[in-house]
Write a protein that holds these residues in place. Structure first.
Motif, PDB file in Angstrom:
ATOM      1  N   ARG A 259       0.836  -1.203   0.000  1.00 47.20           N
ATOM      2  CA  ARG A 259       0.000   0.000   0.000  1.00 47.20           C
ATOM      3  C   ARG A 259       0.876   1.260   0.000  1.00 47.20           C
ATOM      4  N   VAL A 260       1.840   1.315   0.911  1.00 49.15           N
ATOM      5  CA  VAL A 260       2.700   2.489   0.980  1.00 49.15           C
ATOM      6  C   VAL A 260       3.641   2.546  -0.227  1.00 49.15           C
ATOM      7  N   GLY A 261       4.063   1.370  -0.698  1.00 51.71           N
ATOM      8  CA  GLY A 261       4.927   1.338  -1.882  1.00 51.71           C
ATOM      9  C   GLY A 261       4.265   2.005  -3.071  1.00 51.71           C
ATOM     10  N   LYS A 262       2.970   1.750  -3.226  1.00 53.83           N
ATOM     11  CA  LYS A 262       2.243   2.364  -4.336  1.00 53.83           C
ATOM     12  C   LYS A 262       2.144   3.872  -4.149  1.00 53.83           C
ATOM     13  N   ILE A 263       1.954   4.287  -2.906  1.00 52.57           N
ATOM     14  CA  ILE A 263       1.875   5.729  -2.636  1.00 52.57           C
ATOM     15  C   ILE A 263       3.203   6.388  -3.002  1.00 52.57           C
ATOM     16  N   ILE A 264       4.289   5.703  -2.673  1.00 53.06           N
ATOM     17  CA  ILE A 264       5.609   6.262  -3.000  1.00 53.06           C
ATOM     18  C   ILE A 264       5.784   6.341  -4.513  1.00 53.06           C
ATOM     19  N   GLN A 265       5.413   5.253  -5.192  1.00 52.69           N
ATOM     20  CA  GLN A 265       5.533   5.259  -6.651  1.00 52.69           C
ATOM     21  C   GLN A 265       4.717   6.418  -7.237  1.00 52.69           C
ATOM     22  N   GLN A 266       3.547   6.656  -6.654  1.00 55.36           N
ATOM     23  CA  GLN A 266       2.718   7.779  -7.108  1.00 55.36           C
ATOM     24  C   GLN A 266       3.371   9.117  -6.816  1.00 55.36           C
ATOM     25  N   SER A 267       3.936   9.225  -5.608  1.00 53.09           N
ATOM     26  CA  SER A 267       4.547  10.494  -5.229  1.00 53.09           C
ATOM     27  C   SER A 267       5.707  10.841  -6.148  1.00 53.09           C
ATOM     28  N   LEU A 268       6.379   9.817  -6.642  1.00 53.05           N
ATOM     29  CA  LEU A 268       7.549  10.059  -7.481  1.00 53.05           C
ATOM     30  C   LEU A 268       7.163  10.218  -8.948  1.00 53.05           C
ATOM     31  N   ALA A 269       5.867  10.119  -9.235  1.00 56.37           N
ATOM     32  CA  ALA A 269       5.416  10.168 -10.628  1.00 56.37           C
ATOM     33  C   ALA A 269       5.874  11.444 -11.314  1.00 56.37           C
ATOM     34  N   GLY A 270       6.353  11.272 -12.531  1.00 61.03           N
ATOM     35  CA  GLY A 270       6.763  12.411 -13.337  1.00 61.03           C
ATOM     36  C   GLY A 270       8.132  12.968 -12.983  1.00 61.03           C
ATOM     37  N   THR A 271       8.797  12.377 -11.989  1.00 63.96           N
ATOM     38  CA  THR A 271      10.143  12.850 -11.641  1.00 63.96           C
ATOM     39  C   THR A 271      11.178  11.898 -12.229  1.00 63.96           C
ATOM     40  N   ASP A 272      12.432  12.294 -12.165  1.00 62.34           N
ATOM     41  CA  ASP A 272      13.500  11.417 -12.640  1.00 62.34           C
ATOM     42  C   ASP A 272      14.120  10.633 -11.501  1.00 62.34           C
TER      43      ASP A 272
ATOM     44  N   LEU B 239       1.547  14.235 -18.753  1.00 62.85           N
ATOM     45  CA  LEU B 239       1.302  12.845 -19.145  1.00 62.85           C
ATOM     46  C   LEU B 239       2.282  11.914 -18.433  1.00 62.85           C
ATOM     47  N   HIS B 240       3.518  12.355 -18.367  1.00 66.31           N
ATOM     48  CA  HIS B 240       4.550  11.578 -17.683  1.00 66.31           C
ATOM     49  C   HIS B 240       4.087  11.240 -16.256  1.00 66.31           C
ATOM     50  N   LYS B 241       3.606  12.262 -15.565  1.00 71.84           N
ATOM     51  CA  LYS B 241       3.163  12.085 -14.191  1.00 71.84           C
ATOM     52  C   LYS B 241       1.967  11.124 -14.153  1.00 71.84           C
ATOM     53  N   LYS B 242       1.057  11.336 -15.088  1.00 72.16           N
ATOM     54  CA  LYS B 242      -0.155  10.513 -15.122  1.00 72.16           C
ATOM     55  C   LYS B 242       0.192   9.031 -15.367  1.00 72.16           C
ATOM     56  N   LEU B 243       1.116   8.828 -16.296  1.00 75.78           N
ATOM     57  CA  LEU B 243       1.497   7.447 -16.604  1.00 75.78           C
ATOM     58  C   LEU B 243       2.120   6.778 -15.380  1.00 75.78           C
ATOM     59  N   ASP B 244       3.037   7.488 -14.735  1.00 75.96           N
ATOM     60  CA  ASP B 244       3.678   6.927 -13.538  1.00 75.96           C
ATOM     61  C   ASP B 244       2.645   6.624 -12.458  1.00 75.96           C
ATOM     62  N   GLU B 245       1.706   7.547 -12.297  1.00 76.62           N
ATOM     63  CA  GLU B 245       0.697   7.349 -11.249  1.00 76.62           C
ATOM     64  C   GLU B 245      -0.158   6.121 -11.535  1.00 76.62           C
ATOM     65  N   LEU B 246      -0.561   6.007 -12.784  1.00 76.07           N
ATOM     66  CA  LEU B 246      -1.390   4.848 -13.130  1.00 76.07           C
ATOM     67  C   LEU B 246      -0.581   3.552 -13.004  1.00 76.07           C
ATOM     68  N   ALA B 247       0.661   3.630 -13.382  1.00 75.00           N
ATOM     69  CA  ALA B 247       1.526   2.441 -13.305  1.00 75.00           C
ATOM     70  C   ALA B 247       1.620   1.935 -11.870  1.00 75.00           C
ATOM     71  N   ASN B 250      -0.520  -1.152 -10.035  1.00 72.92           N
ATOM     72  CA  ASN B 250      -0.116  -2.562  -9.870  1.00 72.92           C
ATOM     73  C   ASN B 250       1.406  -2.698  -9.833  1.00 72.92           C
ATOM     74  N   VAL B 251       2.054  -1.623  -9.350  1.00 74.42           N
ATOM     75  CA  VAL B 251       3.519  -1.601  -9.250  1.00 74.42           C
ATOM     76  C   VAL B 251       4.140  -2.020 -10.593  1.00 74.42           C
ATOM     77  N   LYS B 252       3.642  -1.392 -11.641  1.00 70.85           N
ATOM     78  CA  LYS B 252       4.156  -1.688 -12.978  1.00 70.85           C
ATOM     79  C   LYS B 252       5.597  -1.191 -13.093  1.00 70.85           C
ATOM     80  N   ARG B 253       6.432  -1.968 -13.750  1.00 69.79           N
ATOM     81  CA  ARG B 253       7.790  -1.498 -14.009  1.00 69.79           C
ATOM     82  C   ARG B 253       7.724  -0.439 -15.105  1.00 69.79           C
ATOM     83  N   MET B 254       8.289   0.738 -14.851  1.00 68.27           N
ATOM     84  CA  MET B 254       8.328   1.791 -15.854  1.00 68.27           C
ATOM     85  C   MET B 254       9.729   1.822 -16.460  1.00 68.27           C
ATOM     86  N   VAL B 255       9.792   1.564 -17.749  1.00 66.44           N
ATOM     87  CA  VAL B 255      11.096   1.596 -18.415  1.00 66.44           C
ATOM     88  C   VAL B 255      11.080   2.779 -19.372  1.00 66.44           C
TER      89      VAL B 255
END
Lengths: 499, 288, 296
Positions: A259-272, B239-247, B250-255
């Motif tokens: 659950r928290v792992g997904k939140i982290i993945q979301q928080s990092l969305a769009g970053t490098d 879009l980048h952010k949206k894709l990562d968020e959706l990924a 299910n803990v999708k690997r983003m390459v």
């Protein structure tokens, strides 16, 4: 002839039972706590110094075996995290990056040795703070911690051999957030490879188990590790979020719930920002009729009752071939009667305290769910201590794949039992979960192990064993159990950029 | 001799080893570099994508279960088929603005890329797998295992070489995939699909859709039965952010491989394979 | 032909289990209790070519009175000697409640015709042996002649009459835990009252993993038939610490019903003194010297 030559056989009946209510009980054998010192409170470890938290707030930690307060930790807030990141950045760009790789390695070797010297102290503290049996913290956790530092120390000046055709470079400042089930071991899994690869770190231990991390900070100081290379900040979820969201952190490493792992993945969305995640699991153990049954039963015990079942890779689902199901369950029940549940500091304790009140409630909630779903429950007869958070080792039978107790990670000493008829059915059941961290298989037939192993979708396959760990052995999950591996050569990847 | 009226090819999509039209019945116009209409391409819908993922999932276990030598043979076979149809590829590339030499070079490089990865199928395991000397009486080894179903956006600007560079390492490693072809230049991807279809690649291992990234991107990222998503053109930051968020659902690997020059040295290496691999570590006791 | 199924045994896991059991920490009252229990389970043994009447009498005296200064010590379970010494031991132990055990069947090799081995057994029983420790034909066992081994055990059992039969598997010559398990199953099926690890003449003699495998065989036999078979590790058990570790194995594998000398024995000679030393240490708090314990 004296009376003892008379053969007094037990009645030959299917109900004949082994009696483990012994004529000979073990007296308490508590590990001494005289040689460990627990301060009244602990500060943050930033830039090589112990500093007060900017907001001056502290939170307390309890010994889950007694429910009594153990000490207090500083709560790191945004300003403190910023300070820690700045110090890590300064060290990364300055002194640390200028060191010869072999010198970096030598600091890690030094840490490993000092951990061995103080092993018992760390073990006792780990058990006091987290509730795990001293037998485990002494024989498993702390030796593995030292071994992990030893292993990665040696990599520091050999990294170019790990990545054929590429040049590995450190990533930079790593934010690391670790869970409460293996506090110091998870710290080692995070810090050792990060430093070996030339990074600096800001690490946050779990709020219920920060004690050994702060002791480790003292050891880091003693070892003379350059200031700012290792920063340790305490706090709860909000503190973790500050780390995840800090702009000057290059990489996040997290171990904890999905659950928290997904939140982290979301928080990092769009970053490098790079990230690696070690998340939850719902490991299955497949037992075939041709398995070494007594050893398989022992494997099950290790799989689900090790560390009170607070193990992300715990074998929490038993999937046993119908032809041997009754035998396995009977043996398992008898074996469970010999488990010693109680004081984590007693050397004979097999199952210690549930880590926190919170987790205690969660596990109990799942037991209730299981019963409501129609499961039959079996628990050890053992007496539990009056205080603290304890749960009897538990089997749930008469469960199906659709039950929540079969689907969801309970993270406690609770095993569900299902049966199968064919290998395909067993594999299907084992893989029928969003998780993919670890599975076990027991059979005496080698070719079957390779076949089943190749079909199991999990990062670890334990064949005729379970819950084994080694610094050379990569660990991590498929699917929702995480991204990346820790341990071994493969564990280096999470801490380098390849050029 | 009477004049021959050219038969125009209908470009359909490639799903589950068949060439269906989009279920939506929609299309979009594809023009050559002189702005002349050359085809009506399928405008894939999210349902087409869903169908493609289902095909990829059902093909996965079989493909991943093939031995490495066999996968290598099949990748090599794709290269052979491509070689024999190079004129068609070159023609399609020149139609969209490649010079004759550029078109030939692109086909050459695509064939070479297939052969490069064909050769890796039975080697990456040796280079990246390991035997781990654990301190107990156990034999411990780590093998690479395919991540599963991979969704990918092929690069817009390199419709053939880019596509091949995306698909080859993914399938070389035992994954199956659903790829969205270059949006402006989709035709060559369907010709490539025809090559795949005649190359012993089992149906469903590669699925190629044509259509609009804007419409499909979020479905690619959000599908819960897709294990990894590869993106090759840098998306907008939203879009980048949206894709990562959706990924993350299910803990999708983003390459993310933002490569502009697919001829560059770093546009091919075995790490493109390992990006879509899971390390599986097995323990076994050593005893009598 | 008799069919004894092969039960797979994982060596590494068996040894891990023993290691885990060895981490038990036995202190204070539970230690004293264990030490006294160990003493009561002892088959005080002398099996030397140079055994004489004098030696056997000394041993019997030790059995009756292990230590002059400690009252309330339990007696040992039995004195174990060669057949020719049974008569002497029987006389010395008359009325003590201590059993006389005799090795028989051309101990330790067993390499004599079955008729000789039966005669050997009958002689020991006639001389007054309460218990007979026989050896199996390891050569026959290892070459798969299970029927022969089975029949021999059954024949000796018959020759024993009322005497208790302990079947020595000589596990040091069986090489694998799977063989140990198979020999255990075979012996129990053929009528053994006890199964025993070793003659003490072969190294390795008793080991804890072998004992665990045998205890697990006994457990399965109990699950299947409801019958309790006894266990006797013998050879190489010299320290009180080892003895306690064996008791832990029994306690956590078979439970309380086996924690007595009806179902568990130690075959040992020097073990007694170390157990006595530890008992005295527990009672006085002082570490002991060998000078204060009789060497018999």
């Amino acid at each position: 002839m004296s009376e003892t030559t008379e053969t007094t056989y037990k009645p030959t009946s299917p109900n004949s039972k082994l009696d483990f209510a012994s004529v000979w009980e073990y007296d308490p054998a508590p590990e001494s706590t005289d040689h460990v010192e627990v301060k009244e409170k602990y500060e943050l470890f930033i830039d090589g110094k112990f500093v007060k938290p900017s907001k001056g707030r502290y939170f307390s930690t309890t010994n889950p075996a007694t429910g009594k307060k153990l000490t207090e930790f500083a709560e790191a807030t945004q300003k403190d995290i910023d300070k820690a990141v700045k110090s890590a950045r300064k060290a990364f760009e300055g002194e640390w990056s200028e060191l010869a790789p072999k010198t970096r390695g030598k600091y890690l070797f030094r840490i490993a040795r000092m951990l061995q010297e103080r092993a018992r102290e760390f073990a006792v503290l780990e058990s006091m703070d987290g509730g795990k049996p001293i037998r485990e913290s002494r024989d498993v956790d702390i030796p593995l911690v030292a071994a992990h530092f030893f292993y990665y120390a040696g990599w520091a000046d050999k990294l170019e051999y790990a990545f054929p055709g590429k040049t590995p470079e450190p990533i930079g400042v790593c934010g690391q957030i670790i869970p409460w089930n293996f506090p110091l071991l998870m710290l080692a899994w995070k810090i050792a490879p990060a430093l070996a690869c030339g990074n600096t770190v800001v690490l946050k231990p779990a709020e219920t188990t920060s004690l050994t991390a702060m002791k480790f900070a003292e050891l880091v100081k003693d070892a003379g590790v350059p200031d700012g290379v290792i920063n340790i900040v305490t706090g709860a979820g909000q503190t973790g979020a500050e780390i995840v969201n800090h702009k000057d952190i290059d990489k996040i490493a997290f171990t904890g719930s999905t659950r928290v792992g997904k939140i982290i993945q979301q928080s990092l969305a769009g970053t490098d920002k790079r990230y690696s995640l070690e998340l939850g699991g719902k490991g299955a153990m497949i037992i075939f009729e041709d398995a070494p049954i007594d050893q398989a039963v022992e494997g099950i015990i290790n799989a689900i009752f090790f560390n009170q079942g607070h193990v992300c890779c715990a074998g929490s689902r038993l999937i046993v071939q119908e032809s041997v199901a009754d035998k396995v369950v009977q043996k398992l029940k008898d074996r469970m009667q010999t488990l010693v549940v109680g004081d984590p500091l007693d050397k004979n304790t097999d199952v210690g305290a549930i880590n926190s009140e919170n987790q205690f409630n969660t596990v109990n909630k799942y037991l209730e769910i299981g019963i409501n779903e129609g499961a039959d429950i079996y628990q050890c007869d053992c007496e539990l201590p009056a205080d603290g958070y304890f749960i009897r080792p538990t089997l749930l039978t008469n469960v199906s794949q659709s039950n929540r107790v079969v689907q969801e990670e309970i993270f406690g000493p609770v095993l569900t039992i299902q049966t199968f008829r064919t290998a395909d059915e067993a594999i299907t059941k084992a893989n029928n979960t969003p998780y993919g961290l670890a599975n076990g298989v027991w059979t005496d037939k080698g070719s079957k192990i390779f076949k089943i192993g190749s079909k199991l979708r999990s990062g670890v396959v334990w064949a005729n064993t379970y819950n084994k760990f080694d610094p050379t052995s990569p660990f991590g999950g498929y699917k929702e159990s995480g991204v990346g591996r820790e341990g071994g050569l493969q564990g280096l990847s999470a801490y380098v950029n390849l050029k | 001799m009477s004049e021959h009226l050219e038969i125009l090819k209908t470009y359909k999509m490639y799903i589950g080893g068949a060439f269906p039209r989009t279920e939506s019945g929609r299309f979009y116009k594809v023009f050559n570099n002189e702005d002349e209409l050359i085809a009506n391409a399928c405008l894939a819908s999210r349902k087409d994508f869903r169908n493609a993922v289902e095909s990829a999932r059902s093909a996965f276990s079989g493909w991943n279960g093939r031995n490495a030598y066999n996968r290598g043979q099949i990748l090599y076979r794709i290269a052979e088929m491509m070689e024999s149809r190079r004129n068609e590829f070159e023609k399609e590339l020149t139609a969209i603005g490649f010079t004759t030499n550029e078109a030939r070079a692109d086909v050459n490089a695509s064939i070479d890329r297939l052969i490069y990865y064909a050769g890796w199928t039975d080697k990456y395991q040796q280079v990246f797998g390991s035997v781990n000397p654990v301190a107990s009486s156990h034999f411990n080894f780590s093998l690479m295992d395919a991540t599963g179903v991979v969704a990918a956006f092929a690069p817009d600007a390199s419709p053939l070489l880019g596509l091949v560079s995306v698909v080859a390492p993914i399938i070389a490693g035992g994954n199956t995939c659903v790829v969205l072809a270059s949006e402006p230049y989709p035709l060559v991807s369907i010709t490539f699909a025809e090559v795949l279809n005649s190359s012993d690649v089992p149906g469903g291992v590669v699925n190629i859709l044509t259509g609009k990234k804007e419409e499909l991107a979020e479905h690619f990222a959000g599908h819960m039965d897709v294990n990894a998503l590869m993106i090759t053109d840098k998306p907008s930051s939203e879009l980048h952010k949206k894709l990562d968020e959706l990924a993350s659902e299910n803990v999708k690997r983003m390459v993310k491989k933002f490569i502009t020059d697919w001829y560059a040295k770093d546009a091919q290496d075995p790490y493109f394979i390992t990006d879509f691999q899971e390390t599986k570590t097995t323990w076994h006791p050593v005893g009598f | 032909m008799i069919d004894i199924p092969t039960i797979p045994i994982d060596q590494v896991a068996v040894e891990e289990r023993v290691k885990r059991l060895n981490s038990r920490s036995i202190k204070k009252g539970s230690k004293v209790q264990a030490l006294k229990m160990a003493l009561s389970m002892m088959d005080l043994t002398t099996l030397e070519g140079k055994d004489s009447k004098g030696k056997v009498i000394q041993l019997c005296n030790k059995a009756k009175q292990p230590h002059a200064q400690i009252p309330d010590l339990p007696k040992v379970a039995a004195v174990c000697v060669y057949p020719t010494m049974v008569g002497i031991a029987k006389k010395e132990l008359q009325g003590s409640g201590i059993h006389v055990a005799s090795v028989a069947t051309a101990f330790p090799s067993g390499m004599a015709p079955l008729s000789v081995r039966i005669a050997d057994t009958k002689f020991a029983v006639e001389e007054g042996a309460d218990e007979v420790d026989m050896v199996i034909s390891r050569g026959a066992f290892l070459s798969g002649e299970y029927q022969q081994v089975f029949d021999e055990i059954a024949a000796i059992k018959e020759a024993c009459g009322e005497a208790h039969l302990k079947v020595i598997l000589e596990t040091g010559e069986l090489h694998t835990y799977e063989n140990v398990r198979k020999a255990s199953d075979l012996a129990m099926d053929a009528g053994a009252d006890f199964i025993k690890t070793s003659t003490g003449k072969i190294s390795p003699a008793a080991t804890q993993p072998v004992t665990l495998v045998m205890l697990e065989a006994i457990r399965d036999y109990f699950y299947k038939t409801g019958k309790m078979i006894g266990m006797k590790p013998a050879g190489g058990i010299r320290t009180a610490k080892q003895a306690i570790q064996y008791l832990i194995l029994v306690k956590e594998t078979l439970g309380a019903d086996w924690l007595n000398n009806q179902y568990f024995r130690f075959g040992a000679s020097s073990l007694a003194n170390d157990v006595l030393r530890q008992i005295v240490k527990q009672e006085t708090g002082l570490y002991q010297s060998g000078d204060y314990f009789s060497l018999d």
